[in-house]
Write an enzyme that holds these catalytic residues in place. Sequence first.
Site, PDB file in Angstrom:
ATOM      1  N   SER A 147      44.408  14.761   5.428  1.00 35.74           N
ATOM      2  CA  SER A 147      45.664  14.603   6.145  1.00 35.74           C
ATOM      3  C   SER A 147      46.176  13.171   6.018  1.00 35.74           C
ATOM      4  CB  SER A 147      45.486  15.036   7.602  1.00 35.74           C
ATOM      5  OG  SER A 147      46.738  15.211   8.225  1.00 35.74           O
ATOM      6  N   ASP A 155      48.646  26.214   6.292  1.00 35.47           N
ATOM      7  CA  ASP A 155      48.755  24.927   6.981  1.00 35.47           C
ATOM      8  C   ASP A 155      50.118  24.812   7.683  1.00 35.47           C
ATOM      9  OD1 ASP A 155      48.775  22.269   7.790  1.00 35.47           O
ATOM     10  OD2 ASP A 155      47.731  21.571   6.003  1.00 35.47           O
ATOM     11  N   HIS A 203      45.047  23.804   8.501  1.00 35.19           N
ATOM     12  CA  HIS A 203      44.961  22.378   8.185  1.00 35.19           C
ATOM     13  C   HIS A 203      43.522  21.880   8.097  1.00 35.19           C
ATOM     14  CE1 HIS A 203      46.889  18.530   7.660  1.00 35.19           C
ATOM     15  NE2 HIS A 203      46.333  18.007   8.739  1.00 35.19           N
TER      16      HIS A 203
END
Length: 259
Positions: A98, A213, A241
């Site tokens: 991320s 996601d 995610h």
Amino acid sequence: MGYYVTAEPGVNLFVEDINPGGAKTIVFIHGWPLSHKQFEYQFTILPAMGYRCIGIDWRGFGNSDKPMNGYNYNRLADDILTVVRTLELDNFTLAGHSTGGGIAIRYMARHNGYGVAKLVLIDAAAPVGFTTETASRLLNETLNDRPKMMQGVTDTFFFQYITRPFSDWFIQMGLEAASWSTAAVIVLLRDETLHEDLPKIVTPTLIVHGMHDKVIPFSQSQEINQKIRNSQLVPFQYSGHGPFWEERDKFNQQLIQFI
């Protein structure tokens, strides 16, 4: 073993170094607003297979010091470089999730991939992060009801079912961060982009992204794949995610095969 590395006067970064004698080294960079603990299901398995796993808490997060400043891609990438040089790491795999993926991308571009043999981007927040609307909502919640913000992040993070105890653990991990660093990185994700960084990466790159996601759309991984020349994209069909947890066996196997 856990210890601290000084990034600058008054700012010490926590490093979890598991199996220092391992044949190959993987450096993990966590996502916002979490800590190295998010990779628990890698740290349990990979060191037992002979890999050295290093988790770094960014400044402001996890067990690291929490200064009021330094929350931009350049400074965070420089912090990673300080750890790499202090530990004299070379020929290692850099794995960022991320926003940690964004930091890894800036590290590769800004420091010419110093010491990195291979790069792994996991649902990377690149080339852009949050929309202005999303950032405004998260900032408001962070400044007024941070536990509620973390509950919302957790609810949208995973595609697969998670238990209440797991959700509680995940939320508490995010609350270990300082409120000011949590807010500052929301601004970072709103205002900074990585479009110009991607073409500078020539290191072999594995791109992992959950197809469900809701935080960083899968389409962004396709754009990264197009712009990083020596890259391959592996979709995770049953993940949101967090493929490092949702499909951890597949994730660990892909990582091992790649490095």
